[in-house]
Scaffold this active site. Structure first.
Site: not given
Ligand code: SAH
Length: 346
Positions: A118, A114, A107, A121, A339, A94
């Site tokens: 995390c 991935c 974005c 996420c 995000c 996406e």
């Molecule tokens: N792997 C990379 C890029 C993808 S995530 C990274 O970690 O930076 C993009 C952003 O969204 C990151 O800052 C991540 O921590 C944040 N993110 C992930 N899950 C989220 C959620 N449920 N709510 C808000 N931000 C989130």
């Protein structure tokens, strides 16, 4: 249909020129094709109208053009657009177009799924299926540039690698894609308008510094206390904060480029003064900006957005220490485009 023919966009311009010479043709033919493939985003050899019919047929016999297909485009009521992008092997990633008054930001995704884990996420739940190729990253950007022109009457202005995947775990392809995006033979965008966001892979941050990249770096920190960070981002046990920090010190020494930190404040996890102090201690060595981003729930009871009073602790503590801080509201939540929500749900 699977094809054994080679993806022509895996070739460099030099390789394309050599190919034409090997066919008894002129090398500049390679430049023409390269321009069609990248600057003009041609999706078929048929479209390459300044080549003879025979040349087009010869290319057709030898190569394929693997291109992405926007399967589904969803528009949020705040103007955000989410594309479900089908790849040549039918996997889907996406990408998101985020409009503001003055900017359009793309974005984009760097991996299918991935590599990291995390806990908060949605993409992490997909696991990593494969890395995206440079052309697949580039095509996402072109698709959003076209949508920006169509719906907002202006070109794409910024790119963030904050879609699916960990860009530094697919570093070479991300770099190649950025080369194309910034090159005059591609989209000619300034690297200063591109941000690569990473969960923090110290070895690769050092490599980026050595490569003297010109784009910006954002780090998804979420906690500057090892124990806490490991509990929400388990890979932190391997890539510890001390190691991450020393790689960032190295990055700043080499590039003098300000570092942005992405940070969500969760109830009962990192909503204390002590946590805010730790963040200041972590990032004060260099000019930094902290984006406090809103949590987008992903059906996991362990994580809840902290109240505004906790956000205010962070804002006050950071500002008192001269660190720039912004509080960001989510965009596109109604279409799961915010995000951490990218998980091919549609
Ligand atoms: N792997 C990379 C890029 C993808 S995530 C990274 O970690 O930076 C993009 C952003 O969204 C990151 O800052 C991540 O921590 C944040 N993110 C992930 N899950 C989220 C959620 N449920 N709510 C808000 N931000 C989130």
């Amino acid at each position: 249909m699977k094809s054994d023919k080679k993806d022509i966009r895996a070739l460099t311009k030099e390789q394309l020129r050599d190919f034409f010479v090997s066919q008894g043709d002129k090398s500049f033919r390679g430049n023409q094709v390269y321009e069609w493939l990248w600057q003009k985003s041609a999706y078929s050899f048929e479209a390459m109208t300044n080549l003879s019919k025979e040349t087009r047929k010869m290319l057709e016999d030898n190569f394929v053009i693997n291109h992405i297909k926007v399967d589904l485009m969803q528009r949020s009521n705040d103007g955000t657009i989410k594309n479900a992008v089908r790849l040549h092997d039918d996997l889907v990633v996406e990408s998101v177009l985020i409009p503001t008054k003055t900017r359009t930001t793309a974005c984009v995704s760097s991996q299918v799924g991935c590599s990291l884990d995390c806990k908060f996420c949605a993409t992490a739940r997909l696991k990593r299926m494969r890395n995206l190729n440079p052309d697949e990253i580039y095509d996402q950007v072109v698709a959003i540039d076209n949508e920006s022109k169509l719906y907002f009457g202006r070109r794409l202005s910024n790119i963030v690698f904050m879609g699916m995947g960990e860009p530094l775990m697919n570093y070479n392809n991300v770099l190649k894609a950025i080369d194309k995006i910034t090159s005059d033979e591609g989209l000619g965008m300034s690297p200063k308008r591109i941000t690569v966001s990473t969960s923090g892979v110290p070895k690769m941050i050092r490599k980026m510094a050595d490569d003297e990249v010109k784009f910006k770096l954002a780090v998804s920190l979420h906690s500057a206390i090892d124990e806490v960070r490991t509990s929400i981002m388990p890979f932190n046990a391997k890539f510890t904060l001390a190691d991450l920090r020393s790689s960032l010190v190295y990055w700043y020494e080499k590039t003098k480029s300000r570092i942005t930190y992405e940070y969500v404040v969760w109830k009962g996890i990192n909503d204390t003064q002590e946590a805010a102090n730790a963040l200041v201690d972590f990032c004060r060595f260099a000019p930094s900006k902290v984006n406090l981003i809103e949590y987008n729930p992903i059906d996991d009871g362990d994580f809840k957005q902290a109240p505004d009073s906790a956000i205010q602790i962070y804002v006050n503590t950071l500002e008192r220490n001269g660190i720039t801080v912004t509080v960001r509201r989510s965009r596109g939540k109604d279409i799961d485009a915010a995000c951490g929500q990218l998980a091919n749900k549609q």
